[in-house]
Design an enzyme around this catalytic site. Structure first.
Site: not given
Ligand code: NAD
Length: 253
Positions: A76, A126, A193-195, A238
């Site tokens: 990652r 996190h 962008g959080t589920s 987003a």
């Molecule tokens: P999640 O993966 O559970 O949900 C992602 C959300 O983003 C979904 O609801 C989806 O519909 C939405 N989404 C997808 N593409 C989008 C876009 N282009 N614009 C707007 N919305 C969009 O993510 P979460 O709720 O953040 O939970 C995941 C956990 O996993 C976190 O605690 C995090 O620490 C970890 N994580 C982090 C990363 C990172 O640092 N980028 C990546 C994957 C997982």
């Protein structure tokens, strides 16, 4: 105290007194980094880069198979070198710089795209991929290369004591006291962008609603678990929606 009604704050302002937001809290999740090419959980059926959470993101997983867990986070971390901040990260950094008020970015993301997009003082609840922590002396170090059993803590010089500076499931998120204070004081809460599946972040919108003084907006590709708790919802990417939302907020100031 001003009554908060459902619907767009821009429409509301046309019919009522101008409301200028001075204390904004923005919660971001994996979706804000999706357009940069960083995979989310939900888009992969609850897997993180083809791994089950219990295999790579718990203290038990690290105790059981430290090599697998370190190599997962090494991959990652290495991937971060191949991605760039997108228009959404840059829009939030612009809001922080240009709004004459307090703009706090709280992220569940472990990537560094907010910082590279120009944001200051991001609260990584996190943890961060670009840091490791010594399990012996507790010192946190900036770290952009691989971390292995052969890595030495720069402070106490012990071998094999470094772990990813990541909050695993079952561990306490960082900055919670400061975040609670910011949520208590905010007049606008935006979730991007959080589920809404991971607590305590998923509960922030309810914490804010209880104060009775803040407007709430969800920006997401699809409605989250807690979408109905938000006064206003903007559905889409987003990177496309946030630059306009930020411009609207700056126009009000
Ligand atoms: P999640 O993966 O559970 O949900 C992602 C959300 O983003 C979904 O609801 C989806 O519909 C939405 N989404 C997808 N593409 C989008 C876009 N282009 N614009 C707007 N919305 C969009 O993510 P979460 O709720 O953040 O939970 C995941 C956990 O996993 C976190 O605690 C995090 O620490 C970890 N994580 C982090 C990363 C990172 O640092 N980028 C990546 C994957 C997982």
């Amino acid at each position: 105290m001003q009554e908060i009604k459902r619907g767009s704050f821009v429409e509301r302002d046309k019919n009522g007194p101008e409301r200028v937001f001075k204390n904004i809290v923005i919660l971001t999740g994996a979706g804000i980094s999706a357009e940069s090419g960083v995979a989310t959980f939900r888009d992969n059926d609850g897997l993180w880069e083809n791994h089950k959470i219990e295999d790579v993101a718990t203290p038990e997983a690290f105790a059981r198979d430290p090599v697998l867990v370190q190599s997962f986070y090494n991959a990652r971390r290495a991937h971060l070198h191949t991605v760039k901040p997108n228009a959404a990260h840059k829009a939030l950094a612009r809001l922080q710089k240009e709004l004459p008020g307090d703009v706090t970015i709280v992220t569940q993301n472990v990537d560094d795209l907010h910082e590279r997009g120009g944001a200051d003082a991001v609260m990584h609840m996190h943890g961060e991929l670009v840091k490791v922590r010594c399990r012996a002396c507790a010192t946190v170090h900036d770290w952009i290369i691989d971390c292995t059993a052969e890595s030495k803590c720069p402070t106490c010089e012990r071998l094999g004591t470094l772990r990813p500076h990541i909050v695993w499931f079952g561990e306490l998120p960082f900055h919670m006291e400061e975040i609670a204070e910011k949520l208590q004081a905010c007049d606008l809460f935006i979730s991007v962008g959080t589920s809404g599946n991971v607590y305590p972040a998923a509960g922030f919108v309810s914490n804010v609603q209880e104060t009775g003084k803040a407007h709430t907006i969800e920006v997401n590709l699809e409605p989250s678990e807690g979408a109905s708790l938000f006064a206003e919802r903007r559905q889409g990417k987003a990177g496309e929606l946030l630059p306009n939302l930020v411009q609207e907020l700056l126009n009000m100031g």
